[in-house]
Design an enzyme around this catalytic site. Structure first.
Site, PDB file in Angstrom:
ATOM      1  N   GLU B 280       0.823  -1.200   0.000  1.00  0.00           N
ATOM      2  CA  GLU B 280       0.000   0.000   0.000  1.00  0.00           C
ATOM      3  C   GLU B 280       0.861   1.257   0.000  1.00  0.00           C
ATOM      4  OE1 GLU B 280      -3.452  -0.537   2.411  1.00  0.00           O
ATOM      5  OE2 GLU B 280      -3.938   1.585   2.388  1.00  0.00           O
ATOM      6  N   GLU B 283       2.285   1.638  -3.397  1.00  0.00           N
ATOM      7  CA  GLU B 283       1.246   2.126  -4.299  1.00  0.00           C
ATOM      8  C   GLU B 283       1.082   3.639  -4.122  1.00  0.00           C
ATOM      9  OE1 GLU B 283      -2.624   0.441  -3.647  1.00  0.00           O
ATOM     10  OE2 GLU B 283      -3.563   1.694  -5.193  1.00  0.00           O
ATOM     11  N   CYS B 300      -8.292  -1.747   3.730  1.00  0.00           N
ATOM     12  CA  CYS B 300      -8.234  -2.992   4.499  1.00  0.00           C
ATOM     13  C   CYS B 300      -9.519  -3.284   5.255  1.00  0.00           C
ATOM     14  CB  CYS B 300      -7.039  -3.007   5.439  1.00  0.00           C
ATOM     15  SG  CYS B 300      -6.557  -1.407   5.998  1.00  0.00           S
ATOM     16  N   SER B 320      -7.057   2.287  -2.515  1.00  0.00           N
ATOM     17  CA  SER B 320      -5.889   1.454  -2.776  1.00  0.00           C
ATOM     18  C   SER B 320      -6.374   0.133  -3.355  1.00  0.00           C
ATOM     19  CB  SER B 320      -5.149   1.208  -1.464  1.00  0.00           C
ATOM     20  OG  SER B 320      -4.316   0.081  -1.611  1.00  0.00           O
ATOM     21  N   LYS B 359     -15.800  -9.217   7.577  1.00  0.00           N
ATOM     22  CA  LYS B 359     -14.805 -10.102   6.983  1.00  0.00           C
ATOM     23  C   LYS B 359     -15.456 -11.376   6.465  1.00  0.00           C
ATOM     24  CE  LYS B 359     -10.901  -7.847   7.621  1.00  0.00           C
ATOM     25  NZ  LYS B 359     -10.202  -7.290   6.466  1.00  0.00           N
ATOM     26  N   GLU B 362     -16.497 -10.397   3.155  1.00  0.00           N
ATOM     27  CA  GLU B 362     -15.344 -10.237   2.270  1.00  0.00           C
ATOM     28  C   GLU B 362     -14.825 -11.588   1.787  1.00  0.00           C
ATOM     29  OE1 GLU B 362     -11.531  -7.649   3.121  1.00  0.00           O
ATOM     30  OE2 GLU B 362     -11.081  -9.766   3.436  1.00  0.00           O
ATOM     31  N   GLU B 367     -14.000 -12.442  -5.989  1.00  0.00           N
ATOM     32  CA  GLU B 367     -12.602 -12.138  -6.321  1.00  0.00           C
ATOM     33  C   GLU B 367     -11.637 -12.975  -5.488  1.00  0.00           C
ATOM     34  OE1 GLU B 367     -15.340 -10.012  -5.885  1.00  0.00           O
ATOM     35  OE2 GLU B 367     -14.325  -8.188  -5.237  1.00  0.00           O
ATOM     36  N   CYS B 504     -10.491  -1.815  14.443  1.00  0.00           N
ATOM     37  CA  CYS B 504     -10.851  -3.226  14.614  1.00  0.00           C
ATOM     38  C   CYS B 504     -11.006  -3.641  16.076  1.00  0.00           C
ATOM     39  CB  CYS B 504      -9.809  -4.109  13.953  1.00  0.00           C
ATOM     40  SG  CYS B 504      -9.528  -3.660  12.236  1.00  0.00           S
TER      41      CYS B 504
END
Lengths: 163, 672, 622
Positions: B280, B283, B300, B320, B359, B362, B367, B504
């Site tokens: 990241e 990037e 994230c 990102s 999560k 996710e 993907e 988190c």
């Protein structure tokens, strides 16, 4: 075909309504009133459009639409019969009227509209026409001092007119 | 006038020190007034009525909405109020699905707790609630209206803290219920699965979806090599369930317990967090030097990513492209472990232990699967792992800590602080410092980005460069910065977003907590872990270096992109039917044309497009050859208005273009 | 006591057709049309609704024909008033109009058959001057209501309309307006009776500049229609009241929130606001001052709870109408968080009188604690039903017996036996015959467990079951509970269930105790006034008619014979002729007997459906 094309213009109607109220989220209730006037009920996709246009969460619009008894999310019948069940009407026997009308139309407290969508029977808490108790409003016309027999006769009149 | 002012609660003099209400004053003095609907971080709602107290001269008033005044004489438990509270709890129980023995919340249910405290031994009222179906179709959360007590905590959490408003009250009186729009399932609305509603729910009406049995299934299957990986924040929330001080680091104990449960190896998602930092930050530096899209948002947090996809599709290029640490871990583990264990790829199963409910969503994004094989097979929340450990009869307090397995169990302090708001930024800054200056940091702690404010700005000088950072947590703050970015007024280079308050550590998968103190102590715990580690910068992680040498090549390389990066898509907020505008649905021979009338397209003139097309068809007597539908999203909001002519999506569609396409299609249909 | 005739002198020669909801329902619009036709036919010059230029005196040739708001005597409608003679014709139908035009308007003869017949004296009454229903009232706030044309601003202006507003804006400071209201002792007519002046003062001292005034026209109490009549019958006086309120607190924007069930009131208010805007009475630079006031008319969407201040504000803001905890009070933080005052329609209609005529004149009526008059909607088993106005402190007895003309039987005939009067709607209570001498004012009623409320008075005869009345109101509140707070939402539902048990004969001693405990908890714990007062009908009937509850619970009988499940039909052998009609109707074959001999009902088989009683032509089933 005509009917479907007219629904295209109707879809434009909600946009007109939104514009008329400046797309102001504070005017949600007048907007929903105007939408209901136009479509006779509040269709789900129209409510979604109203929500996104006003930048409100759809859940909030749904919450408002289900809070007020004036709003309906299902189509109402062509003829709307509203029985007053205010105190004055109640003590003068509005329950008997309601029973008689429901019985004639085959309706119950849960099922308020006839399957052919000709009639919807509702109760209202008070029409403020207590001097006329018991009162019934059929398609916006107030009938006072109604007896069960008279109520059924009024319904019969409408049924005959529709036949 | 600087003298302290006092009021009297239950005969005790208590100083008023800026508290918002009497309830807070009482709490400070150690007098717990019962309440369901008061939370210091939400607006005052005043609906549960349990916090009623008697104030001399005023009678019974709700302590949550009454400002403390000097000289007030408050009684928190008069006979009348006790009777009222008891009846209120009985009333709630009568309208509540009392399947307490099988309820996930039975040990942390506030209603049950209060019923016990108030001595409710019998519910004198008739049970009465309209049974509603379970909303169980999404991967993250389970909603059960039959257990809802209508305190509105979730509604306010979603509206006020997250700024979304997925849930709201519907209906009136005893028919009231808390539901998503039109009573749909969460899956079909704009829910981002952060689970903060579940965290704050006092009963079992909204709970994280439980996948413990799935985890057991994997462990029970001898063909599988099932490994576990734990997220940074898990290690400082876990101990609470076993009576340890909040913020205690129990990484070693969790590792030992996981092994005892049968996991063949235990790794650390923090390893992937170190990878994330490298990718990241690289990037970001590349965007800066190559003139890419800025500011860059972190990616994230899966709830934030879904939020951006739904509400800010135009900002997706700013996100990102890095996967989250969980998704990076999945890809790396699936790449490395089959060789290590000498089994086919699909026999390696990864169970990810997360503080997070999003999560779960996710992990099942397409993907992150290959040929139907999910990279992360099961996501368990901290709470679910606690349940598993307790269920397996493991005495967690007595268990001897063990070390994690290598290579994926090695981490630096930079990865660990991912679990707290500001941590990702700080880790990236540590990396950028070394990269840009070539020097090691004397003091690795960037205090500027730490803290608990929901929206923090910092300007960090690194050598000759200045990096402007904004750190937000809670999506209402994300909304704020997104609007600023859209308006070109953000004045920022790097933006860190965490959906949950506090990051988190405050995730919905963590043990249930109330108040901000708990999550602050968990955050402090993570910073302690960082301090106690040997390495504080991700690039120093030897196994990260090894991964680049052996597998990935250089940061942001082709292989790194394949394994560690992802892409985003605009998402429809409300899943619904399209509206047929013209041309009946039944006829098959019609050309289907769909025009988006969602907000964004609407603003760009889709309504007129719709009208013009309808008019055109009518004028040319073509209306029975075309079926026009209005939809609410083609998921390309940034390029509206959009139309879909029989599968061809037309962006920035003008009437002329649309007319040409329709006529072309009709002609070719005739030709056939 | 009436001062109507005095006012009517100003109105010249005219025929007034009552166009309140009640009269319209009975055909008054057809009557109006018939008058138009017949008067034209008879060659009477019809003068349109007068504007400023038309002198309103009687010298002019011709007659005005106007529609008025509700005149209060709804049961005798359609009502036709003929001025200047002040004749009131009752129950006029369109077919009667030719005769009235020919005889009364042309020849000046009074047609006795259309006059009100006072059943107590057997005499025909000429009009409002001698009809006891009117003479026994004191119509002040309602004075113009039913006389003037509600849709005519010029007519309101002619009756000194907007003089009080002018005075407030031009000659008084906001503080002075508040002071005068405070001194007048006017208290909110919508329920609690909070002093209006104090409410205004609270909002006045809040920092501005943005403040709001709201007129609460969400009159939802079943059995109350005072506000409807005022908004329909004299909308300008309500506007004037709201203007004065705006002046008092320094507001430049206001709302009328009117319930959707009152379309005519909405229409007339909208027109009145437009007319006043056009005339420069509202809008910018009111009366040449620097003050501005914009008023909006908003229609409710069907929620009784929106009568509660904070819920009403939420509704205007486009939200679900759910109350919020007080404090903060709307006067501190109301609409959009700005200082806001909300007054009920009748309160606002009273305000211009207070400002115009002064404190002393206002205090001439009513009591020290509660000066002025109060309107009530008198309905139920009483001879004269309708809208009435009496001074505060008038006894219930005066209202029921004197104005109302006494209690009726179920069929409407006089001579019924008084059982109770319900006052204050779903928030109020039921009072017994012993309490008929209670003065109608806030404190006295509160003392006996009732409240003035919005002013519904429902008289009940001895055929009324008090448990069922409590049940009726509980059903209402339960339906209208917003669902926010636990005690109101669940408590009303459970109280209703307990009352169901009592009515259906499933109750035990525990039911009564639980009902009472629950009622107390709900009144202590609820968030808003709707919830706090929801148990009042239960508590007051439990207090005054406990024996009736006990009869239901312990003896499984309903003294008023209204609860079907508790009926034990028996056949009076003396009356039974043995025709067998009942036995044939009985669905379970519980009735037997020889032909032409008294029949009997087998109690074990009887399902208490009541079919036998309906079938019997000799009233032998009791």
């Amino acid at each position: 075909m005509e009917k479907e094309l007219s629904s295209a213009t109707q879809f434009g109607k909600v946009c007109e309504i939104l514009d008329r109220y400046d797309r102001d989220p504070a005017k949600l209730i007048p907007i929903l009133q105007a939408v209901q006037e136009e479509y006779r009920y509040l269709p789900e996709e129209i409510l979604t459009l109203v929500a996104t246009s006003l930048n409100l969460p759809p859940a909030k619009v749904y919450g408002v639409a289900t809070f007020y008894s004036h709003f309906t999310l299902t189509p109402k019948g062509k003829h709307i019969i509203r029985l007053c069940d205010g105190t004055a009407c109640h003590v003068k026997g509005s329950t008997a009227l309601l029973d008689a009308i429901r019985k004639r139309l085959g309706l119950t407290g849960k099922q308020q509209s006839t399957p052919d969508l000709l009639f919807t029977v509702e109760t209202v808490s008070c029409l403020g026409a207590c001097g006329l108790a018991p009162a019934v409003v059929i398609d916006d016309k107030v009938h006072g001092q109604v007896t069960p027999e008279k109520a059924v006769a009024l319904v019969e009149e409408l049924i005959n007119a529709e036949a | 006038m600087d003298e302290k002012k006092y009021l009297t609660i239950d005969g005790r003099q208590i100083a008023i020190e800026g508290e918002r209400n009497v309830l807070e004053v009482a709490r400070k003095a150690g007098i717990e007034i019962p309440t369901f609907c008061y939370h210091s971080d939400l607006s005052v709602y005043g609906a549960c009525r349990l916090c009623l107290v008697d104030i001399a001269g005023r009678g019974g008033v709700a302590s949550c909405s009454t400002a403390p005044e000097p000289g007030m004489v408050v009684k928190t438990s008069t006979k009348q109020i006790r009777a009222m509270r008891k009846i209120a709890v009985e009333l709630l129980l009568a309208a509540h699905d009392q399947s307490c023995t099988t309820c996930y919340k039975s040990t942390s249910c506030k209603l049950l707790d209060l019923a016990n405290k108030l001595g409710v031994t019998k519910v004198r009222f008739k049970p009465g609630f309209e049974r509603m179906p379970l909303d169980n179709s999404n991967p993250s959360l389970q909603r059960d209206n039959n257990k809802c007590i209508l305190c509105g905590d979730c509604v306010r959490m979603c509206q006020e803290v997250q700024g979304i408003g997925v849930l709201d009250f519907a209906g009136r009186g005893s028919h009231s219920r808390v539901v998503p729009a039109f009573g749909k399932d969460l899956k079909n609305v704009e829910c981002i699965y952060c689970g903060q509603c579940a965290r704050i729910c006092p009963t079992g009406a909204i709970i994280p979806k439980n996948e413990v049995s799935k985890a057991w299934e994997l462990l029970d299957n001898p063909e599988y090599k099932t490994v576990a990986t734990i997220a940074p924040a898990v290690r400082v929330g876990f101990g609470e369930a076993f009576g340890m001080p909040v913020g205690t680091d129990v990484t070693g104990k969790i590792t030992a317990a996981l092994k005892q449960l049968g996991f063949v190896a235990v790794f650390d998602t923090t390893f992937a967090a170190d990878l994330t930092v490298v990718e990241e930050a690289e990037e970001f530096l590349r965007r800066v030097t190559a003139g890419g899209t800025l500011p860059q948002f972190t990616s994230c947090c899966p709830a934030w990513v879904k939020y951006a996809e739904q509400f800010y599709p135009e900002l997706l290029p700013n996100l990102s492209s890095c996967r989250s640490p969980q998704a990076m871990f999945g890809a790396m583990a699936k790449e490395m472990l089959p060789k290590l264990f000498d089994v086919p790829r699909e026999k390696v199963k990864i169970v990810s232990i997360m503080p997070c409910t999003a999560k779960k969503f996710e992990a099942q994004r397409p993907e992150f699967s290959r040929d139907g094989d999910r990279e992360t097979e099961v996501v368990l929340t901290t709470q679910e792992l606690i349940q598993m450990i307790k269920g397996a009869g493991i005495d967690f307090n007595a268990i001897e800590p063990e070390a994690m397995d290598l290579p994926l169990g090695f981490k630096t302090g930079a990865g660990v602080i991912f679990g707290v708001t500001g941590g990702v930024s700080e880790a990236a800054l540590r990396y950028a410092y070394k990269k840009l200056t070539g020097k090691n940091l004397a003091n690795v702690e960037f205090k500027e980005v730490r803290g608990d404010d929901g929206y923090r700005r910092a300007e960090i000088t690194i050598g000759d460069n200045k990096v402007r950072v904004v750190v937000v947590h809670s999506l209402s703050n994300a909304h704020k910065i997104c609007e600023e970015v859209k308006a070109g007024k953000a004045d920022v280079d790097l933006i860190e977003v965490m959906a949950c308050p506090g990051g988190c550590v405050g995730g919905a998968g963590q043990p249930v907590y109330v108040g901000m103190e708990t999550r602050k102590q968990r955050a402090a715990g993570l910073y302690r872990v960082d301090r106690n580690m040997q390495l504080h910068s991700s690039e120093d992680n030897p196994y990260v270096k090894e991964a680049y040498q052996n597998i990935l090549g250089t940061p942001n390389s082709h292989k790194a992109h394949e394994l560690l990066h992802t892409h985003y898509q605009s998402r429809k907020r409300i899943q619904d039917e399209d509206v047929l505008v013209s041309g009946s649905d039944e006829a098959q021979e019609k050309l289907p044309v769909t025009i988006c009338v969602g907000t964004s397209c609407f603003k760009r003139g889709s309504q007129q497009l719709l009208q013009e097309l309808t008019d055109f068809l009518k004028e040319n007597n073509l209306q029975d050859q075309v079926a026009i539908k209005a939809t609410f999203c083609h998921e390309r909001c940034d390029r509206g208005p959009t139309a879909n002519v029989d599968g061809t999506i037309m962006e920035k569609c003008s009437f002329e273009a649309l007319r040409a396409e329709v006529v072309k299609r009709l002609r070719s249909a005739v030709a056939k | 006591m009436s001062n109507i005739s005095e006012l009517s002198k100003d109105l010249g020669h005219r025929v007034i057709i009552c166009a309140g909801t009640g009269c319209v329902a009975n055909g008054s619009l057809e009557v109006y049309k018939a008058f138009q036709d017949e008067m034209t036919k008879a060659g009477i010059h019809l003068i349109d609704t007068p504007d400023h230029r038309t002198p309103l005196d009687g010298d002019q040739q011709g007659l005005h024909l106007t529609k008025s708001g509700c005149q209060g005597f709804c049961q005798m409608g359609p009502l036709v008033t003929i001025l200047p003679q002040n004749i009131l014709y009752c129950k006029v139908q369109a077919v009667d109009v030719p005769e009235i035009v020919a005889e009364t308007l042309v020849k000046g003869n009074i047609l006795e058959k259309y006059l009100y017949l006072d059943k107590s004296t057997g005499k025909h009454c000429h009009g409002t001057d001698d009809i006891p229903f009117y003479t026994r009232q004191k119509r002040t706030v309602l004075a113009n209501c039913g006389l003037i044309d509600p849709e005519s601003l010029p007519e309101y202006l002619k009756e000194n309309g907007y003089d009080a507003a002018r005075k407030a804006f031009c000659d008084m400071t906001p503080a002075e307006v508040c002071k005068q209201m405070l001194e007048s002792g006017l208290r909110g007519r919508g329920g609690g009776g909070f002093p209006t002046g104090r409410k205004w003062e609270m909002a006045r001292i809040q920092p501005g500049p943005k403040k709001f005034v709201i007129c609460n026209g969400d009159e939802g109490d079943p059995g109350a229609f005072m506000d409807r009549s005022l908004m329909e019958g004299n909308p300008h006086c309500v506007i004037e009241g709201l203007m004065i309120a705006a002046r008092a607190i320094g507001a430049d924007e206001g709302y009328f929130y009117v319930r959707t069930e009152y379309p005519l009131a909405v229409k007339r208010l909208r027109k009145a606001v437009e007319d006043a805007m056009a005339k420069g009475i509202l809008g910018k630079n009111i009366f040449g001052t620097e003050h501005c006031l914009t008023l909006h008319v908003m229609e409710g969407a069907g929620a009784f709870v929106c009568g509660e201040e904070t819920a009403l504000i939420a509704s205007i803001e486009g939200k679900r109408g759910m109350p919020t905890p007080k404090p903060p009070f709307p006067a501190q933080s109301g609409l959009w968080g700005k200082p806001t005052i909300i007054n009920n329609v009748e309160t606002l209609a009273t305000v211009p009188l207070v400002i115009r005529d002064g404190v002393a004149a206002f205090r001439a009526d009513g009591t020290e604690q509660a000066p002025g008059t109060k309107t009530f909607a008198l309905t139920g088993h009483v001879l004269n039903t309708g809208l009435i106005e009496v001074p505060m402190g008038t006894t219930l007895r005066h209202v029921v017996e004197s104005v109302g003309g006494g209690v009726t039987h179920d069929n409407g005939d006089p001579g019924g036996t008084f059982k109770a009067v319900q006052i204050g709607g779903p928030s109020g209570g039921c009072l017994t015959a012993e309490m008929l001498d209670t003065p109608l004012d806030y404190e006295s009623l509160r003392k006996v467990g009732a409240m003035v409320g919005s002013g519904g008075l429902v008289v009940m005869n001895d055929h009324t079951c008090m448990v069922r009345i409590a049940h009726f109101f509980m059903q209402f509140t339960q339906n209208e509970s917003c669902g926010k707070c636990v005690l109101c939402r669940e408590g009303t539902k459970q109280m209703l269930a307990l009352l169901d048990d009592i009515i259906e004969g499933n109750a035990t001693a525990e039911t009564l105790t639980l009902l009472e405990d629950l009622a107390h908890a709900v009144s202590v714990g609820s968030l808003c006034a709707l919830g706090k007062t929801a148990p009042s009908p239960v508590l007051s009937t439990l207090k005054y008619f406990r024996d009736e509850y006990e009869a239901h619970v312990f003896h499984k009988t309903c003294p008023a014979k209204q609860c079907k499940n508790l009926l034990k039909p028996t056949i009076d052998a003396k009356k039974c002729v043995g025709c067998g009609a009942c036995a044939r109707k009985c669905p379970v074959g519980a009735i037997s007997g020889e032909r032409k001999k008294p029949h009997v009902i087998n109690e074990a088989l009887c399902i208490k459906c009541g079919a036998c009683a309906e079938a019997c032509k000799f009233n032998a089933v009791i």
